[in-house]
Design an enzyme around this catalytic site. Structure first.
Site, PDB file in Angstrom:
ATOM      1  NE  ARG A  59      53.325  71.542 108.583  1.00 59.67           N
ATOM      2  CZ  ARG A  59      53.640  70.876 109.691  1.00 59.67           C
ATOM      3  NH1 ARG A  59      52.866  70.976 110.763  1.00 59.67           N
ATOM      4  NH2 ARG A  59      54.692  70.089 109.722  1.00 59.67           N
TER       5      ARG A  59
ATOM      6  CG  ASP B 138      52.039  66.326 101.558  1.00 59.57           C
ATOM      7  OD1 ASP B 138      52.163  66.790 102.706  1.00 59.57           O
ATOM      8  OD2 ASP B 138      51.057  65.659 101.184  1.00 59.57           O
TER       9      ASP B 138
ATOM     10  CE1 TYR C 106      47.857  72.336  97.602  1.00 63.54           C
ATOM     11  CE2 TYR C 106      45.885  72.960  98.816  1.00 63.54           C
ATOM     12  CZ  TYR C 106      47.239  72.707  98.783  1.00 63.54           C
ATOM     13  OH  TYR C 106      47.988  72.822  99.934  1.00 63.54           O
TER      14      TYR C 106
ATOM     15  NE  ARG D 200      50.433  64.037  97.334  1.00 62.44           N
ATOM     16  CZ  ARG D 200      51.298  63.099  97.710  1.00 62.44           C
ATOM     17  NH1 ARG D 200      51.722  62.198  96.844  1.00 62.44           N
ATOM     18  NH2 ARG D 200      51.741  63.053  98.943  1.00 62.44           N
TER      19      ARG D 200
END
Length: 269
Positions: free
Chosen positions: A50, A52, A110, A198
């Site tokens: 999911r 952001d 990622y 992040r």
């Protein structure tokens, strides 16, 4: 029939993946398109990760169960004819019954991209690459990253959700420059908690700027609480690149293993 769809999207104009009333989300756009194409009131979908608000994806994966989707290649074409240009279905296949986009995944990969020199800044990709005013020391960032790899409680790098575990296995965290000089961070884990990538990048950028030593990353990890000194970097530099799954004959075992481990982690926290 269980269907797997592979998606790409530019997250700039989305309020993240998860559907939210009154807001444009990737899930909302996809389920609306599916309802239109399949001529049904609603379709439930499960995603691998999911993302952001503002986060992009090249390799998002979803699954759904539908009674009669017709030929899957035609379904893909019809969906892309309805969807806005900033989200595309790249592939669709019939999946085995035990395929689960979320709990069946082996790992997610990622990439976080940073342009930290004038030569690396490209205005054509400004919505996908973070710009920093000073060069970063990738050697220091890689030294710090090694301290974070492994199975840990990443509570210091996550926004805690009630009842959710923050124990994760970080398989890879490394930095290298591409042929344009952009600094690319590769982050691979079995799963991620909210804002984890992040926050990890924010910690390492602080070290790369020389404001903290490399072992600061280990201090933050072991504290197991959010530290306001660790910035959560902007979402637009982050892209979900790939999600890996086991062979079809190992899907059921993987699903059982993941669910058991998740339950054990939640009990331990």
């Amino acid at each position: 029939m269980r269907i797997r769809l592979d998606l790409s999207y530019d997250g700039t104009d989305f309020h993240g993946w998860a559907g939210q009333p009154g807001l444009r989300t990737v899930q909302g756009e996809l389920t609306s398109a599916l309802a239109t194409v399949l001529r049904v009131p609603s379709v439930g979908v499960v995603c691998a990760g999911r993302t952001d608000a503002g986060v992009h994806a090249r390799g998002q994966v979803v699954h759904m169960d539908v009674a009669d989707p017709g030929p899957v290649d035609q379904l893909v074409r019809r969906l892309n004819g309805v969807l806005a240009p900033d989200v595309r279905v790249r592939r669709g296949v019939e999946a085995p019954p035990h395929f689960d986009a979320r709990f069946g995944a082996l790992w997610r990969r990622y990439a976080y991209r940073i342009a930290d020199t004038p030569a690396a800044v490209d205005p054509l990709v400004r919505s996908h690459v973070l710009t920093r005013p000073r060069p970063l020391d990738e050697r220091a960032m890689n030294a710090a990253a090694l301290l974070l790899v492994g199975r840990h409680d990443f509570a210091a790098f996550c926004k805690q959700r009630e009842g959710a575990t923050t124990i994760r296995t970080l398989e890879q965290l490394s930095w290298a420059r591409d042929d344009r000089g952009v600094l690319v961070g590769t982050v691979v884990a079995d799963a991620f908690c909210h804002s984890m990538v992040r926050a990890l990048v924010g910690c390492l950028v602080t070290i790369g700027e020389g404001r903290r030593p490399a072992d600061w990353a280990d201090e933050i990890l072991r504290a197991a609480v959010r530290d306001p000194a660790v910035p959560v970097v902007h979402a637009h530099g982050l892209t979900l690149e790939e999600v890996a799954y086991p062979p079809d004959d190992e899907l059921e075992a993987r699903l059982t293993q993941t669910m058991a481990r998740r339950s054990a982690d939640e009990v331990s926290t």
